[in-house]
Design an enzyme around this catalytic site. Structure first.
Site, mmCIF file in Angstrom:
data_model
loop_
_atom_site.group_PDB
_atom_site.id
_atom_site.type_symbol
_atom_site.label_atom_id
_atom_site.label_comp_id
_atom_site.label_asym_id
_atom_site.label_seq_id
_atom_site.Cartn_x
_atom_site.Cartn_y
_atom_site.Cartn_z
ATOM 1 N N ALA A 1 -85.236 -44.655 -64.591
ATOM 2 C CA ALA A 1 -85.548 -45.912 -63.685
ATOM 3 C C ALA A 1 -86.531 -46.661 -64.263
ATOM 4 C CB ALA A 1 -85.811 -45.628 -62.286
ATOM 5 N N GLU A 2 -87.770 -45.998 -64.795
ATOM 6 C CA GLU A 2 -88.984 -46.762 -65.357
ATOM 7 C C GLU A 2 -89.400 -46.061 -66.454
ATOM 8 O OE1 GLU A 2 -88.708 -49.643 -62.175
ATOM 9 O OE2 GLU A 2 -88.517 -47.587 -62.169
ATOM 10 N N THR A 3 -89.943 -46.467 -67.624
ATOM 11 C CA THR A 3 -90.894 -46.042 -68.462
ATOM 12 C C THR A 3 -92.265 -46.768 -68.427
ATOM 13 O OG1 THR A 3 -89.088 -45.466 -69.941
ATOM 14 C CG2 THR A 3 -91.336 -45.505 -70.941
#
Length: 277
Positions: A61-63
């Site tokens: 979903a996020e880095t």
């Protein structure tokens, strides 16, 4: 013995930068729960397109990318397809990494986001508390496309800086939604939050963001900057318990402080590794 061919091959190789990567499960106390985020602590910023490529390759979903600047840290967040203004679980994961693997010396970490300003994370035992700006939002007429996507009109609808929020009457309704994501993707912004009173916590939610490359986010810390003030007003309390009802589930404690919201959770390490770019 090194042959001429091997020497020639070595001379043609591009130099590689090795970057330490941590994958952390946030808003949970056990691996395979909460929301996984990748964290890269950099010595200096990479080109934006390179960070986007890394986030796409990670396919989480996020880095989060973090660069130390004096006594503070700059932070940016990328989904597999876009950079986002604010991300709670990847900020929690970044602070966890800085405390555990980089021996941050005090119980408070100050971060700065070019898009969201000053953020802080406080550590107390195993709990990490995010201090985020409260979202600005307004009541709206729910777009008809969302009524069609979810198969039911909400009791109330709001629009924050980046997300729609739809309120329903029961946890069972929120658990049962299987929205048409192709329709959800047409409303613009970052995503759509659905929420209701909880049976064992103050409120529950789910978050759908196909327009940002995330069909359903497991736990969305930033969504609670919108959820917290609304449920605080409805329930008449400033400290609330919350659960995000994804398949992985996530547990949060939220405190409404007017212009700021504090969001508390835990985190655990899934893996540490190294990428070559």
């Amino acid at each position: 013995m090194v042959t001429a061919y091997q020497k020639d091959l070595k001379s043609k190789r591009s130099p590689l930068n090795k970057i330490k990567l941590y994958q952390i499960d946030a808003f949970t106390d056990k691996v395979f729960g909460g929301n996984p985020a990748a964290v890269c602590v950099l010595e200096q910023w990479l080109p934006e397109n390179k960070m986007q490529q890394i986030a796409a390759e990670n396919n989480l979903a996020e880095t989060a990318f973090v660069v130390k600047q004096g006594d503070t840290y700059e932070i940016r967040w990328f989904t597999p397809t876009v950079e986002v203004d604010l991300c709670g679980h990847a900020t929690l994961a970044s602070a966890y990494v800085l405390f555990k693997y980089y021996q941050h010396p005090t119980p408070n970490i100050i971060l700065f986001s070019p898009r969201s300003g000053r953020l802080t994370v406080e550590k107390q035992d195993d709990a990490l508390t995010l201090d985020f700006p409260t979202d600005t939002y307004e009541a709206v007429t729910v777009p008809e496309v969302l009524v069609k996507a979810f198969g039911k009109a909400p009791l109330e609808a709001y629009k924050g800086k980046t997300d729609y929020l739809l309120l329903f009457g029961s946890q069972q309704e929120v658990e049962g939604f299987n929205p048409d994501l192709s329709l959800v993707a047409t409303v613009g912004g970052r995503g759509v939050i659905v929420s209701a009173p909880g049976t064992e916590v103050d409120f529950v939610s789910r978050f759908f963001a196909p327009q940002a490359g995330i069909n359903e986010d497991p736990v969305t810390g930033s969504a609670h900057t919108t959820l917290t003030p609304i449920w605080s007003g409805k329930l008449g309390k400033t400290i609330l318990t919350a659960q995000q009802l994804s398949a992985r589930k996530g547990d949060l404690t939220c405190q409404y402080l007017g212009e700021r919201v504090k969001i508390t959770g835990q985190a655990v390490t899934y893996l540490t590794g190294e990428i070559e770019v």
